[in-house]
Enzyme design. Structure first.
Site: not given
Length: 713
Positions: A498-499, A502, A505
């Site tokens: 999940h991280e 980020h 991104h």
């Protein structure tokens, strides 16, 4: 957690020289503040080896003064306003302040200390005032407003036109059109809110340490591994309690040890300490802070023309409105609670079968869920953890998936300074071998580190300066005793993916203006790429690549992989209900007008009533966060925005279906994701990015199916 946009965004201490060198030392020139000069390290990586705590306060003061001069020059420019001399000039301003603030905010969240906290308390209202000074400058807004009025005649390209619109929106929402008396009150509110948020953050961190649970005997910790018991003994010794055992808490209501502690009494002791945080009196009690934040946020919203803080926050989010968001939560709440009750009945049956003699409590849920999973799917966390060693998860899982999708490669380097010995640094190379970014991994929990997990940037991608990203992922994995491997739970593996979503991104951002650099998107869209990246944590082709036994190197057995896949919907009633209960609390506080915000003494009563009205008051499933330690809602950027995770999951589940239908883990799929979503940041309307990726509008159906909440389930 992420840096704020441009203009609003937001160690090693040197030893003393020997006394006999005192004269020579006194003759040396004053030491330069490393925060006030651009780092000469690759990609302007911070000089952690030179930065000292005492550098921050003077660096902030000088950087604010420098930025103030830059803004004044723009506002007082005698030339007719143009896009370049106003908007682009503002984009180029504040570079020093951005650098100081990014380093400071990263360190105060991941490696804080009392001296940094003092600076944090002192600077919060000053930084808020500085932002207001810019946003409420009538001369500056007049220039932006004049440009916006003739925006269709300026011949701007699409990204530039959007930047002009974005600046105008930012200024209007910040109060630029208010009368002077209202601006004065707004300035006061913003300063007060900034200080209150810092108080909440620091109270939450310190209360977590103060609430660590002490056990007198080893027998009370039955169920924990020898390594975990040793860690508890070490924590007790460090706390001045030799011979005892200390269990340190994480920031969520649920605690990892609850899945393993065999004693009902021990579990209840841990859960009671967790639930009481911030509401039991004393120096770290957050009830008055919660009430004050809710009241002042509501007052600010009214001043800006909104009925409440939630309406103000959601006005620019992709969900569209408070009504739409409330409808989404209601659509999910009923099936989630129904499923949670079914799950609770199964757990109670296990307790009764063992003649436990007690009614299921929140403290028991994880322990009996493990047993139920083992009974239904013939596996539990203890079977998985040996295959989830941190390096394998990172290198052969997280990085591997990024390589297959986007052609990225990673090389660890040991020559760059770090702020804590366990931090690791990687060069990231693009598909053609050119340097793309630097990735920092800070995976272990520490007492001076905020709870949870987050990504942030030390350097953001900037098309005007050519700056490339330096990003960090923070997790809170318990550090094992020396010599022991770091073995992760399934949740920790998912969090790592999940991280890194980020991080992707940020690293794959490719925009001209820093205001739009990824992840400069609406708050309820920022979790979308990270939720999306979670799919690879359990994808068979990725799972089989990284899940290797830490001791033997044996790949995870296909039968165990099949069990992991089969159990993906397991316990989703609990997972969805605890999340929705926290989301409901966030909204309940922030959909109030100021006059209706309860007093500090009534905070827990208000919580209970709000959960009851929403049908989410199921004691065995408490909210993931209670108000008094709900940092997303009261210390950070997620106020009235915690729903973002479930809304982003709607988008992510829909996108996952698209990926699987178009070939899965391939460069073609990755290039499409990169081109339509990850590279564009805020330069395009967020929902347009979603439509460009998937070809359609968001549909809640795939999420309901994923969580086992669809009507046909």
């Amino acid at each position: 957690m992420h840096s704020l946009p441009k203009t609003l965004r937001h160690v090693l201490v040197a030893s003393c020289l020997p006394a006999l060198m005192g004269v020579a030392h006194a003759a040396q020139a004053p030491r330069a503040n490393p925060l006030l000069v651009e780092s000469t390290l690759p990609l302007h990586y911070p000089r952690f080896d030179q930065i000292r705590d005492e550098d921050f306060a003077p660096a902030f003061e000088q950087a604010i003064a420098e930025h103030r001069k830059e803004i004044a020059a723009i506002a007082s420019n005698p030339d007719k306003p143009s896009f370049d001399n106003t908007v682009v000039a503002m984009e180029r301003s504040g570079h020093t302040l951005d650098r100081v603030r990014s380093v400071f905010e990263n360190l105060t969240s991941s490696n804080t200390n009392p001296r940094l906290q003092d600076v944090q308390r002192a600077m919060a209202p000053k930084l808020a005032a500085h932002e207001d000074e810019i946003r409420l400058d009538a001369r500056l807004f007049a220039r932006i407003d004049a440009l916006y009025a003739r925006r269709d005649t300026l011949g701007l390209d699409a990204e530039s036109a959007r930047l002009l619109w974005r600046y105008h929106q930012d200024f209007v929402r910040a109060g630029a059109m208010l009368p002077e008396a209202s601006k004065a009150r707004l300035r006061a509110l913003n300063a007060e809110l900034a200080s209150l948020q810092i108080t909440f953050e620091q109270n939450t961190l310190q209360e977590r340490g103060a609430s660590a649970v002490t056990f007198d005997g080893r027998d009370e910790l039955a169920g924990l591994s020898d390594a975990e018991i040793k860690s508890a003994a070490d924590a007790a010794a460090k706390a001045g309690k030799p011979g005892k055992f200390v269990i340190e808490l994480v920031n969520t209501t649920g605690q990892p040890v609850l899945a393993e502690l065999a004693s009902h009494a021990s579990r209840m002791k841990v859960m009671a300490a967790s639930l009481a945080r911030g509401s039991r009196g004393g120096a770290f009690d957050n009830r008055a802070v919660v009430a004050a934040l809710a009241r002042k946020r509501a007052e600010r919203a009214a001043l800006l023309g909104y009925p409440d803080h939630a309406a103000f926050q959601l006005a620019e989010q992709t969900v569209g409105s408070v009504a739409t968001m409330n409808k989404l939560l209601a659509q999910l709440a009923t099936p989630a609670v129904i499923n949670a009750h079914k799950e609770a009945a199964q757990l109670q049956a296990l307790i009764d079968a063992e003649q436990g003699g007690f009614k299921l409590q929140a403290a028991d849920w994880d322990f009996y869920t493990q047993k139920l999973r083992k009974a239904q799917y013939a596996f539990d966390e203890s079977q998985l953890k040996p295959y989830y060693e941190l390096d394998h998860v990172l290198i052969d899982g997280v990085f591997y998936a990024a390589g297959k999708l986007y052609g990225l490669t990673f090389k660890e380097r040991h020559d760059l300074p770090v702020y804590e010995p366990g931090v690791r640094v990687f060069d990231v190379f693009d598909h053609d071998g050119t340097p793309l970014a630097i990735f920092i991994g800070d995976w272990y929990a520490r007492p001076n580190k905020l709870g949870g997990a987050w990504m942030n940037e030390y350097v953001a991608q900037d098309g005007l300066t050519g700056d490339k990203p330096v990003v960090v992922n923070n997790l809170n994995i318990p550090k094992p005793p020396a010599g022991e491997p770091t073995l992760l739970t399934q949740d920790e593996v998912t969090t790592a993916f999940h991280e890194f979503g980020h991080a992707l991104h940020g690293m794959l951002s490719h925009v001209k203006y820093p205001r739009f650099s990824s992840p400069g998107v609406p708050r309820d869209f920022v979790e979308y790429p990270s939720q999306f990246n979670e799919m690879w944590a359990t994808a068979p082709e990725v799972l089989s690549h990284f899940a290797r036994h830490w001791k033997t190197g044996e790949a995870i057995p296909p039968a165990l992989v099949a069990k992991v896949q089969a159990a993906r919907r397991f316990n989703q009633g609990f997972t969805t209900t605890e999340y929705l209960a926290a989301t409901l609390l966030d909204q309940a506080w922030h959909q109030l007008p100021a006059a209706q915000v309860p007093a500090a003494a009534d905070v827990t009563t208000f919580e209970a009533a709000a959960l009851h009205r929403a049908g989410l008051d199921f004691p065995p499933v408490p909210p993931r966060y209670r108000s008094t330690y709900f940092s997303h809602a009261f210390a950070g950027d997620y106020s009235a925005g915690y729903y973002s995770y479930i809304w982003s999951e709607v988008l992510a589940a829909d996108s996952t279906d698209w990926v699987l239908a178009h070939g899965g883990l391939t460069r073609e799929v990755g290039d499409h994701i990169r081109a339509t979503l990850l590279s564009r940041g805020g330069s395009v309307d967020a929902l347009q990015e979603f439509r460009d990726l998937t070809g359609g509008a968001p549909d809640v159906g795939p999420l309901l199916t994923k969580r086992g909440l669809a009507a046909t389930e």
